[in-house]
Design a protein around this motif. Structure first.
Motif, mmCIF file in Angstrom:
data_model
loop_
_atom_site.group_PDB
_atom_site.id
_atom_site.type_symbol
_atom_site.label_atom_id
_atom_site.label_comp_id
_atom_site.label_asym_id
_atom_site.label_seq_id
_atom_site.Cartn_x
_atom_site.Cartn_y
_atom_site.Cartn_z
ATOM 1 N N THR A 15 7.001 62.491 -21.520
ATOM 2 C CA THR A 15 8.403 62.789 -21.226
ATOM 3 C C THR A 15 9.225 62.861 -22.497
ATOM 4 O O THR A 15 10.062 63.752 -22.658
ATOM 5 N N GLU A 30 21.686 68.310 -19.479
ATOM 6 C CA GLU A 30 21.703 68.620 -18.055
ATOM 7 C C GLU A 30 20.527 69.515 -17.674
ATOM 8 O O GLU A 30 19.868 69.307 -16.656
ATOM 9 N N GLY A 33 17.335 67.501 -17.831
ATOM 10 C CA GLY A 33 17.293 66.622 -16.660
ATOM 11 C C GLY A 33 16.863 67.349 -15.399
ATOM 12 O O GLY A 33 16.035 66.841 -14.633
ATOM 13 N N ARG A 34 17.404 68.542 -15.201
ATOM 14 C CA ARG A 34 17.004 69.332 -14.019
ATOM 15 C C ARG A 34 15.519 69.669 -14.071
ATOM 16 O O ARG A 34 14.809 69.553 -13.076
ATOM 17 N N GLU A 35 15.058 70.078 -15.228
ATOM 18 C CA GLU A 35 13.649 70.465 -15.399
ATOM 19 C C GLU A 35 12.710 69.283 -15.173
ATOM 20 O O GLU A 35 11.648 69.424 -14.571
ATOM 21 N N THR A 37 13.549 66.351 -13.655
ATOM 22 C CA THR A 37 14.090 65.506 -12.582
ATOM 23 C C THR A 37 14.556 64.144 -13.098
ATOM 24 O O THR A 37 14.175 63.093 -12.604
ATOM 25 N N LEU A 38 15.386 64.203 -14.134
ATOM 26 C CA LEU A 38 16.034 63.024 -14.709
ATOM 27 C C LEU A 38 17.536 63.223 -14.616
ATOM 28 O O LEU A 38 18.021 64.353 -14.641
ATOM 29 N N SER A 39 18.271 62.130 -14.552
ATOM 30 C CA SER A 39 19.725 62.241 -14.638
ATOM 31 C C SER A 39 20.094 62.517 -16.096
ATOM 32 O O SER A 39 19.278 62.332 -17.010
ATOM 33 N N THR A 43 18.118 61.226 -19.441
ATOM 34 C CA THR A 43 17.751 62.136 -20.519
ATOM 35 C C THR A 43 18.295 61.642 -21.842
ATOM 36 O O THR A 43 17.584 61.621 -22.852
#
Length: 75
Positions: A15, A30, A33-35, A37-39, A43
């Protein structure tokens, strides 16, 4: 986490490597995070750990060091 006694010698997790590579490629926290699945906060925390593990003063220096060490490459 106190890695200051031996900076740059602690391996990065999958990660951490992905976050470092993506930030070097210009992705925002952002988007990362989307990629992954983290806030955004998670991140940010991951990237802060990367900076510490590489013994760098900031993200840009961490990216440069990782590139010099052959850990990442930007296309």
């Amino acid at each position: 986490m106190d890695l200051s006694s031996n900076p740059g010698t602690v391996p990065l997790t999958r990660t951490e490597m992905k976050c470092l590579t993506m930030i070097a490629e210009g992705y925002t926290e952002e988007e990362i995070g989307r990629e992954l699945t983290l806030s955004k906060e998670e991140t940010t925390a991951v990237l802060n750990v990367v900076v510490i593990k590489l013994g760098s003063p900031n993200r840009m220096a961490a990216i440069g060091k990782a590139m010099r060490l052959g850990m990442i490459s930007c296309n």
